[in-house]
Design an enzyme around this catalytic site. Structure first.
Site, short mmCIF file in Angstrom:
data_model
loop_
_atom_site.label_atom_id
_atom_site.label_comp_id
_atom_site.label_asym_id
_atom_site.label_seq_id
_atom_site.Cartn_x
_atom_site.Cartn_y
_atom_site.Cartn_z
N ASN A 1 0.86 -1.18 0.00
CA ASN A 1 0.00 0.00 0.00
C ASN A 1 0.90 1.23 0.00
O ASN A 1 1.50 1.56 1.02
CB ASN A 1 -0.89 -0.04 1.25
CG ASN A 1 -1.77 1.20 1.37
OD1 ASN A 1 -1.80 2.04 0.46
ND2 ASN A 1 -2.49 1.31 2.48
N LYS B 1 0.10 4.24 -0.22
CA LYS B 1 -0.55 5.41 0.40
C LYS B 1 -0.31 6.66 -0.47
O LYS B 1 -0.30 6.54 -1.70
CB LYS B 1 -0.03 5.58 1.84
CG LYS B 1 -0.23 4.30 2.67
CD LYS B 1 0.00 4.47 4.14
CE LYS B 1 -0.22 3.13 4.84
NZ LYS B 1 -0.08 3.22 6.30
N HIS C 1 -9.63 0.91 5.15
CA HIS C 1 -8.35 1.18 5.81
C HIS C 1 -8.58 2.16 6.97
O HIS C 1 -9.39 3.09 6.86
CB HIS C 1 -7.35 1.77 4.81
CG HIS C 1 -5.94 1.74 5.34
ND1 HIS C 1 -5.49 2.65 6.27
CD2 HIS C 1 -4.90 0.89 5.11
CE1 HIS C 1 -4.23 2.36 6.58
NE2 HIS C 1 -3.85 1.29 5.89
N GLU D 1 -6.94 4.58 8.00
CA GLU D 1 -6.70 5.99 7.68
C GLU D 1 -7.92 6.62 7.01
O GLU D 1 -8.21 7.80 7.19
CB GLU D 1 -5.43 6.12 6.81
CG GLU D 1 -4.18 5.84 7.65
CD GLU D 1 -3.00 5.30 6.87
OE1 GLU D 1 -2.98 5.38 5.63
OE2 GLU D 1 -2.08 4.76 7.53
N GLU E 1 -5.20 -5.04 10.50
CA GLU E 1 -4.21 -3.99 10.70
C GLU E 1 -4.49 -3.28 12.04
O GLU E 1 -5.30 -2.34 12.07
CB GLU E 1 -4.28 -2.96 9.57
CG GLU E 1 -3.93 -3.52 8.21
CD GLU E 1 -3.35 -2.45 7.29
OE1 GLU E 1 -2.34 -2.73 6.66
OE2 GLU E 1 -3.91 -1.34 7.22
N GLY F 1 2.75 2.14 10.97
CA GLY F 1 3.71 3.22 10.88
C GLY F 1 4.46 3.51 12.17
O GLY F 1 5.14 4.54 12.28
N SER G 1 3.65 -2.25 10.36
CA SER G 1 5.10 -2.34 10.58
C SER G 1 5.70 -3.67 10.15
O SER G 1 6.61 -4.20 10.81
CB SER G 1 5.43 -2.03 12.05
OG SER G 1 5.05 -0.71 12.37
P1 13P Z 1 3.17 0.34 7.70
O1 13P Z 1 3.68 -0.96 7.08
O2 13P Z 1 3.91 1.53 7.23
O3 13P Z 1 3.08 0.20 9.19
O4 13P Z 1 1.67 0.55 7.17
C1 13P Z 1 0.75 -0.49 7.25
C2 13P Z 1 -0.46 -0.14 6.48
O5 13P Z 1 -1.22 0.71 6.88
C3 13P Z 1 -0.70 -0.85 5.22
O6 13P Z 1 -1.99 -0.63 4.74
#
Ligand code: 13P
Length: 258
Positions: free
Chosen positions: A12, A14, A98, A100, A171, A177, A217
């Site tokens: 992803n 982002k 997601h 976010e 997740e 992150g 992560s």
């Molecule tokens: P990270 O791997 O940067 O922690 O992000 C995970 C994520 O949100 C994937 O959709």
């Protein structure tokens, strides 16, 4: 890992990588000798989907995901992108729910359910994200949170036969992150809860074939141990998917389990 499920590693991206970087990374992935046992997917920003699709073409095996989708095909929906438009630019997958999007853009369970249905109607694979906050983990309510998210997103789309297009990503928000991935044991416990919720919502056969990816992560160093767990069928990778070396190292680490 299970013989009845195809493991998947999805990147992803982002809101990262413009067209030049995105196509460069996609071309490198398309030419790399990626482990054939693992399904590989990348999710660039909307404006790069078409160029990345062209760059991936030589590989014939890397999936292309949108990070978001509206549920209508067309109409007066300024700023939205619908599932037919995703098909039009070569998408194979869509990420929905997601954290976010739930957190910053008001995505409710009800809206997530509509997006899931829209993707499936267009024969796009769904990567449905679920996960609890730090507070919900600390209070012990995460099981209820995960069950509710699964039920709400999927109750309206019970397939007549087990559908290989339904993937879930667990997740935990506290792991995204932060560099603090769930332990393999905690991930397994949550994945088992998700799989049971899938069975309750869509039936045991669907639960058996749906890959459940872990996200939060994921790095080359922890990918093998996480995906060695019986209900962890791959990874949804954020930061570490932005660079060729770390993403391909994760794919190779996951493939060691299959
Ligand atoms: P990270 O791997 O940067 O922690 O992000 C995970 C994520 O949100 C994937 O959709």
């Amino acid at each position: 890992m299970s013989a009845s499920r195809t493991p998947c590693v999805a990147g992803n991206w982002k809101l990262h990588h413009g067209r030049a970087q995105a196509t460069q990374l996609a071309s490198a992935l398309a030419q790399a000798p990626l482990a054939p046992s693992v399904e590989v997917v990348v999710a660039p920003v909307f404006t790069c989907l078409s160029a990345v699709n062209d760059a991936l073409a030589p590989s014939h095996r890397i999936g292309l995901a949108a990070q978001h989708v509206h549920w209508e095909d067309e109409g007066a929906f300024t700023g939205e992108v619908g599932p037919a438009h995703l098909v039009d630019v070569g998408c194979t997958h869509g990420i929905v729910g997601h954290s976010e999007r739930r957190q910053h853009f008001g995505d409710s369970d009800e809206r997530v359910a509509k997006r899931v249905r829209a993707l499936l109607q267009h024969h796009l694979k769904v990567i449905l994200c679920v996960g609890e906050t730090q507070q919900q983990r600390a209070s012990g309510s995460y099981g209820d949170v995960l069950r509710q998210q699964i039920r709400a997103a999927l109750a309206g789309c019970a397939p007549s036969a087990p559908n290989p297009s339904i993937l879930v990503a667990y997740e935990p928000i506290w792991a995204i992150g932060t560099g603090l991935a769930a332990t393999p044991e905690d991930a397994q416990e949550a994945h088992a809860i998700v799989r049971n919720a899938l069975a309750d919502t869509l039936g045991a056969e669907q639960a058996e074939i749906s890959p459940i990816l872990y996200g939060g992560s994921v790095k080359p160093e922890n990918a093998q141990a996480l995906t060695a767990q019986p209900d962890v069928d791959g990874a949804l990778v954020g930061g570490a998917s932005l660079r060729f070396e770390s993403f391909t190292d994760i794919i190779a680490a996951v493939a060691l389990n299959y």
